[in-house]
Design a protein around this motif. Sequence first.
Motif, PDB file in Angstrom:
ATOM      1  N   ALA A 338      -7.905  52.102 -54.764  1.00  0.00           N
ATOM      2  CA  ALA A 338      -9.202  51.826 -54.147  1.00  0.00           C
ATOM      3  C   ALA A 338      -9.683  53.046 -53.382  1.00  0.00           C
ATOM      4  CB  ALA A 338      -9.101  50.629 -53.209  1.00  0.00           C
ATOM      5  N   LYS A 339     -10.986  53.028 -53.071  1.00  0.00           N
ATOM      6  CA  LYS A 339     -11.589  54.097 -52.279  1.00  0.00           C
ATOM      7  C   LYS A 339     -11.704  53.590 -50.846  1.00  0.00           C
ATOM      8  CE  LYS A 339     -16.182  55.059 -52.222  1.00  0.00           C
ATOM      9  NZ  LYS A 339     -17.511  55.587 -52.617  1.00  0.00           N
ATOM     10  N   LEU A 340     -11.153  54.343 -49.935  1.00  0.00           N
ATOM     11  CA  LEU A 340     -11.180  53.930 -48.533  1.00  0.00           C
ATOM     12  C   LEU A 340     -12.604  54.068 -47.990  1.00  0.00           C
ATOM     13  CD1 LEU A 340      -9.224  53.033 -46.275  1.00  0.00           C
ATOM     14  CD2 LEU A 340      -9.017  55.440 -45.646  1.00  0.00           C
ATOM     15  N   ALA A 341     -13.108  52.985 -47.391  1.00  0.00           N
ATOM     16  CA  ALA A 341     -14.513  52.977 -46.972  1.00  0.00           C
ATOM     17  C   ALA A 341     -14.734  53.709 -45.650  1.00  0.00           C
ATOM     18  CB  ALA A 341     -15.015  51.540 -46.853  1.00  0.00           C
ATOM     19  N   ARG A 342     -13.731  53.723 -44.800  1.00  0.00           N
ATOM     20  CA  ARG A 342     -13.923  54.362 -43.492  1.00  0.00           C
ATOM     21  C   ARG A 342     -12.694  55.185 -43.137  1.00  0.00           C
ATOM     22  NH1 ARG A 342     -16.395  49.562 -42.929  1.00  0.00           N
ATOM     23  NH2 ARG A 342     -14.695  48.381 -42.017  1.00  0.00           N
ATOM     24  N   GLN A 343     -12.921  56.173 -42.276  1.00  0.00           N
ATOM     25  CA  GLN A 343     -11.847  57.016 -41.794  1.00  0.00           C
ATOM     26  C   GLN A 343     -10.809  56.183 -41.033  1.00  0.00           C
ATOM     27  OE1 GLN A 343     -13.307  59.827 -38.921  1.00  0.00           O
ATOM     28  NE2 GLN A 343     -11.840  61.369 -39.577  1.00  0.00           N
ATOM     29  N   LEU A 344      -9.529  56.543 -41.185  1.00  0.00           N
ATOM     30  CA  LEU A 344      -8.465  55.838 -40.453  1.00  0.00           C
ATOM     31  C   LEU A 344      -7.596  56.865 -39.745  1.00  0.00           C
ATOM     32  CD1 LEU A 344      -7.096  53.183 -43.006  1.00  0.00           C
ATOM     33  CD2 LEU A 344      -8.211  52.713 -40.817  1.00  0.00           C
ATOM     34  N   PHE A 345      -7.429  56.697 -38.435  1.00  0.00           N
ATOM     35  CA  PHE A 345      -6.489  57.545 -37.709  1.00  0.00           C
ATOM     36  C   PHE A 345      -5.145  56.849 -37.624  1.00  0.00           C
ATOM     37  CE2 PHE A 345     -10.632  58.861 -36.076  1.00  0.00           C
ATOM     38  CZ  PHE A 345     -10.555  60.224 -36.333  1.00  0.00           C
ATOM     39  N   ILE A 365     -13.264  50.043 -56.887  1.00  0.00           N
ATOM     40  CA  ILE A 365     -12.784  49.141 -55.847  1.00  0.00           C
ATOM     41  C   ILE A 365     -12.825  49.845 -54.502  1.00  0.00           C
ATOM     42  CG2 ILE A 365     -10.807  47.811 -55.013  1.00  0.00           C
ATOM     43  CD1 ILE A 365     -10.139  47.329 -57.981  1.00  0.00           C
ATOM     44  N   VAL A 366     -13.464  49.186 -53.557  1.00  0.00           N
ATOM     45  CA  VAL A 366     -13.637  49.732 -52.225  1.00  0.00           C
ATOM     46  C   VAL A 366     -12.745  48.962 -51.263  1.00  0.00           C
ATOM     47  CG1 VAL A 366     -15.271  49.921 -50.309  1.00  0.00           C
ATOM     48  CG2 VAL A 366     -15.994  50.522 -52.638  1.00  0.00           C
ATOM     49  N   ALA A 367     -12.021  49.681 -50.411  1.00  0.00           N
ATOM     50  CA  ALA A 367     -11.156  49.061 -49.407  1.00  0.00           C
ATOM     51  C   ALA A 367     -11.748  49.340 -48.030  1.00  0.00           C
ATOM     52  CB  ALA A 367      -9.745  49.636 -49.504  1.00  0.00           C
ATOM     53  N   ALA A 368     -12.188  48.282 -47.359  1.00  0.00           N
ATOM     54  CA  ALA A 368     -12.795  48.436 -46.032  1.00  0.00           C
ATOM     55  C   ALA A 368     -11.804  47.958 -44.985  1.00  0.00           C
ATOM     56  CB  ALA A 368     -14.092  47.636 -45.963  1.00  0.00           C
ATOM     57  N   PRO A 369     -11.327  48.850 -44.109  1.00  0.00           N
ATOM     58  CA  PRO A 369     -10.324  48.454 -43.107  1.00  0.00           C
ATOM     59  C   PRO A 369     -10.878  47.383 -42.171  1.00  0.00           C
ATOM     60  CG  PRO A 369     -10.528  50.846 -43.248  1.00  0.00           C
ATOM     61  CD  PRO A 369     -11.651  50.273 -44.046  1.00  0.00           C
ATOM     62  N   SER A 393       1.782  60.874 -41.889  1.00  0.00           N
ATOM     63  CA  SER A 393       0.344  61.134 -41.941  1.00  0.00           C
ATOM     64  C   SER A 393      -0.308  60.842 -40.595  1.00  0.00           C
ATOM     65  CB  SER A 393      -0.287  60.252 -43.024  1.00  0.00           C
ATOM     66  OG  SER A 393      -1.695  60.210 -42.879  1.00  0.00           O
ATOM     67  N   ASP A 394      -1.313  61.665 -40.222  1.00  0.00           N
ATOM     68  CA  ASP A 394      -2.047  61.387 -38.991  1.00  0.00           C
ATOM     69  C   ASP A 394      -3.370  60.699 -39.288  1.00  0.00           C
ATOM     70  OD1 ASP A 394      -3.453  63.431 -40.080  1.00  0.00           O
ATOM     71  OD2 ASP A 394      -3.564  64.630 -38.256  1.00  0.00           O
ATOM     72  N   GLY A 395      -3.577  60.291 -40.537  1.00  0.00           N
ATOM     73  CA  GLY A 395      -4.781  59.534 -40.846  1.00  0.00           C
ATOM     74  C   GLY A 395      -5.319  59.872 -42.218  1.00  0.00           C
ATOM     75  N   LEU A 396      -6.365  59.167 -42.615  1.00  0.00           N
ATOM     76  CA  LEU A 396      -6.947  59.329 -43.940  1.00  0.00           C
ATOM     77  C   LEU A 396      -8.454  59.425 -43.786  1.00  0.00           C
ATOM     78  CD1 LEU A 396      -4.903  56.474 -45.682  1.00  0.00           C
ATOM     79  CD2 LEU A 396      -4.517  58.934 -45.948  1.00  0.00           C
ATOM     80  N   ALA A 397      -9.048  60.341 -44.523  1.00  0.00           N
ATOM     81  CA  ALA A 397     -10.500  60.497 -44.461  1.00  0.00           C
ATOM     82  C   ALA A 397     -11.181  59.390 -45.262  1.00  0.00           C
ATOM     83  CB  ALA A 397     -10.882  61.856 -45.040  1.00  0.00           C
ATOM     84  N   ALA A 398     -12.422  59.072 -44.873  1.00  0.00           N
ATOM     85  CA  ALA A 398     -13.217  58.131 -45.660  1.00  0.00           C
ATOM     86  C   ALA A 398     -13.337  58.687 -47.067  1.00  0.00           C
ATOM     87  CB  ALA A 398     -14.595  57.946 -45.031  1.00  0.00           C
TER      88      ALA A 398
END
Lengths: 646, 646
Positions: A338-345, A365-369, A393-398
């Motif tokens: 899926a494509k991550l919808a928003r940045q996650l720290f 497919i979109v994954a929205a946290p 990991s320190d996070g993932l970009a949108a």
Amino acid sequence: MHNGKVYLDCMPRQEAEALWRKALSSAGYFARLPAEEIAVEQALGRVTDCAVYAVQSVPHYNGAAMDGIAVRAEDTFGATERQPKKLRVLPAGGPILPGTCCVVDTGDVLPPGANAVIMVEDVHFAEGYAEIAAAAAPWQHVRIIGEDIVQGEMIVPERHVIGPADIAALLAAGLERIKVTAKPRVAIIPTGTEIVASRQELAPGRILDINSPMLAAAVQVWGAQPVRRKIVNDDRAALAQAVSTSLDDCDMVITIAGTSAGTEDYTFSVMSELGQVLVHGVAIKPGKPVVLAVCRGKPVVGLPGYPVSAMLTAELFVRPVLLARQGLPMTQPKQVEAKLARQLFSTIGVEEYVRLSLGNVQGRIVAAPLARGAGLISSLTRARGLMAIPAESDGLAAGTAVTVNLCSPKSELERQVLAVGSHDLALDLLGMHLRRHGGHVLSCANVGSMGGIMAIRNNEAHLAGIHLLDEETGEYNLPFVRRLLAGRKCMVVHLARREQGLLVAPGNPKGIRSLADLMNPGIMYINRQRGSGTRMLLDYELRRLGIDAGQIQGYEKEVATHMAVAASIAGGAADAGLGIRAAAQALGLDFIPIASEQYDLILNFADDDERREKIIAVLRSDGYRREVEALGGYDASRAGTVLWVD
Amino acid sequence: MHNGKVYLDCMPRQEAEALWRKALSSAGYFARLPAEEIAVEQALGRVTDCAVYAVQSVPHYNGAAMDGIAVRAEDTFGATERQPKKLRVLPAGGPILPGTCCVVDTGDVLPPGANAVIMVEDVHFAEGYAEIAAAAAPWQHVRIIGEDIVQGEMIVPERHVIGPADIAALLAAGLERIKVTAKPRVAIIPTGTEIVASRQELAPGRILDINSPMLAAAVQVWGAQPVRRKIVNDDRAALAQAVSTSLDDCDMVITIAGTSAGTEDYTFSVMSELGQVLVHGVAIKPGKPVVLAVCRGKPVVGLPGYPVSAMLTAELFVRPVLLARQGLPMTQPKQVEAKLARQLFSTIGVEEYVRLSLGNVQGRIVAAPLARGAGLISSLTRARGLMAIPAESDGLAAGTAVTVNLCSPKSELERQVLAVGSHDLALDLLGMHLRRHGGHVLSCANVGSMGGIMAIRNNEAHLAGIHLLDEETGEYNLPFVRRLLAGRKCMVVHLARREQGLLVAPGNPKGIRSLADLMNPGIMYINRQRGSGTRMLLDYELRRLGIDAGQIQGYEKEVATHMAVAASIAGGAADAGLGIRAAAQALGLDFIPIASEQYDLILNFADDDERREKIIAVLRSDGYRREVEALGGYDASRAGTVLWVD
């Protein structure tokens, strides 16, 4: 006074799992599988203790496989249409001597001497004789002994989950009772002086025990039998007693930590006294303070008290042990990219689990946290997927491509409609209609109108509710859509005009009449988040009236929905907040009108996507419009009007 | 005498489904969903009748999210490491006045006046004061009312299956009882004078009712409550009475036809009398004689009596109606593309369902058709997949790419080991060990030694058991492997030497001493199928002894396993058959030795496939060798020796 909580160094999850499993294996926990004998008819879903063998053959006699006549095949050789053969019909049961036959029904025992059956359709009966026009092959239409199952043959292997057809096969093969693995008994011990067992005992500062029923249900899903124990106060001796008693008659003990600092220490020290604590603290979030021990050869687990942490750590540590105890394989969850919808720290050194909404937006497919707090049980009920951010990991970009474990069948993904944007109660009603008429599931992330537009722009949502006033033109919504979504192939449809105003306690005890009154001393305001249409409306009106937002107490406290504003006021935490009339009406608050505004939906579907047509059909239906207007403060008479198509 | 059975013209399946569904819809069957109110704690797996909304917010008060002190954020502004601020510590509960604070535990109510919490780790307590070295942001570490769930918010939608987290969310949101859809009650009426309910009543010509327990279990899997009725004899009035009574207190009625010709006519005429028969006969195989009716607004289904037909037609016609009745979506089975291992013939005009073994052989999924008889319940328990041959097809060639519906999780495919070839009881033991040590599932198709070699040659199996004597060299197996499998990258390992001989009834009542005695009058032989090693051994010995096979009565009746031969003799259907000593020993028969032979396994795995190593490890283990020898007539001392690698 508080003891600083001291955890052992947080252990990586894999290491914790391996350490605990090894200790349980060494204790022989997975080898000792107690069995019980039950009736086959009651065995649905149970797990066989050992392979089960047929005690009789199926069928257990040679029988007719058709309605017809039983014959000696050799008597029929040479029969043709032109030269039929005649066989004398004997009474049922035979024996069949040369030149004779007898009538048989399907399932009848083949009479002695017979070695074939001729179908009734191919026989002409006359004057005590059967006339046949074709030869029968030896053994045709005969079901011979053991054709299906042979005596001594394995019917089901060991560690097999019994299904409906297995029940039929076992009964047919002569089994009436079989040995199945006894369901592991799992003691569930809630702890904490502030915890109460029922809603009747609930008061501020008291917390209802929702973990025990949740874990009891989970344990059932995993094939075990939950044994719920009474709540144990923050009392070391009482906890030791409860765990020890449960070790006597259960196969596993789960304690649920109270939220007070002392309790977790008790859990650790009690488990250390009764056995060996292998893990105290795992580098995961949520769920860090989990305790894993082996006491008297049995697993004892201390789960954290926040429901999301409790459920996640139970999935990680309780489920695999219960399945292994029953000799069942661990099934891996289905995964999707899926494509991550928003940045996650995320914190380096901690494996973090994130619950997600999922939907197929324009072919991807979109994954929205969802919100990540360990206390947010709603994030579990709303989750359609779960992903782990690795410890390193320190996070993932949108926009990052991520691998997601599915919480529900993959087929459900195509039925998900992702709504991201401004919140309105009319969206919940829309969701209900979509579900009823097409099985579609609307999941809403409330990020405000501007957030909604950006989500559509990035193809991260199907639908966004917006109410944005363009101060220059006085026009709602379309100026923003034209500016930000040109060329995006989406559609804007009208939903309703609705009233915005100040929500205040019933009877308006603080005498609030206008936005200016928010500056009065002793008035606590509750605000909406930046980017929401309601916040923009407030800030616009404050500027227009020359009011300094800094003068409003509570201006800095933001919540994400109209209903959250209403709930804060209904609960006495705030005195006023800007929101829609429907929210006031839902919770019985007073309402001071400030503005009338236009609430529209942006729809982002491929042209041939039936979901778009369904949404528009619902919006245009009388039933839906009536229900929206009944919420209070809405004019939905033009709902479903298409305002813009790109 | 028999009435010729007359079916209405067999209707295509899709047409039958549509007709029946439409009639049930018109009767309002899917609209009337009776509900019942139950405790939330008992709701696991139940289906909500309507959307459920929060009756209180979660949390229901503003509370501390950390252990620490509750403060007025404005009192902390300006605090730094070098210039800490001191706040006087009040007793618990507040109210917090300027310059004061009080101690709070996680979950405590935020005292009046406070609007932030500072973590205990960041506070230095001394002489009744709390010293802080950093400012607190307003509302930090405070869980505000409705942060998780807002009063009035939807917790679960209608037609939702309640899971563990839903139970927690519902309880947290103040719900103690909810309305769920009542489980549909499904009456199951077995019919047929020859049918008996228990093993005790079983006699030749009597048939045990295995359909009722199987269908009761299936109905449970589909969320409904089975109501099992007594067996109804072939008596029209009794059947009418049973159906009518069941219509009073059940939501659906299933009759299971007896196997006699008359019964189905009763089913049809009783249903016609009580309501409308929409379908009588569907163009499917198995399952053609299904009857679909609507009586008093409820579905009544007449299922065929053969268990495979009953189960398949229940899946096709009962399951969708039960799910729709509960408002649940039909989930589609998972599908895989597979290579058909053997040719399949089919009748044009009939949609034929075929049960399949499945396994991943050298990177491609292979579908091996199981025996197709409607009476073969074992084909249901063994099936890992199901495929339909369309009505317009007359069959499929071996090697055809087919789409298969999975009966078990896809992950299980990788654990399947497809054995095709000669049958031996030692293979069942091998399967048991593989399952125990690696969760692998061995499924055997008994097609004889030559069939096994051809299956390996076509990459349609992982493993083949063979015992083939090369008459020229006197060597077993390898001459055939060298000739037929050169370059095929497979491996031959030895399993055992074993005794072949004549199986005869205990005490050898017919006095059989050698193959020559098979020609004696009154001796009924039971043969093995062509291509099997045992058949080749028989034919070789007969030729050697100059015996004419045509002189042996029963030579033409073939079965596929040693155990089937043994069962025929044990059941009195035959007097003698060639087979292994273990089969005689298993069923207590006498055994007359004829030959000693070599039984080997061909293994067809990629070099890095762990299954091959596991199989060899089992073969070489003392435990396995002992168990094989205990079967009788085996020397397994060299099991696992590699004889050939290409």
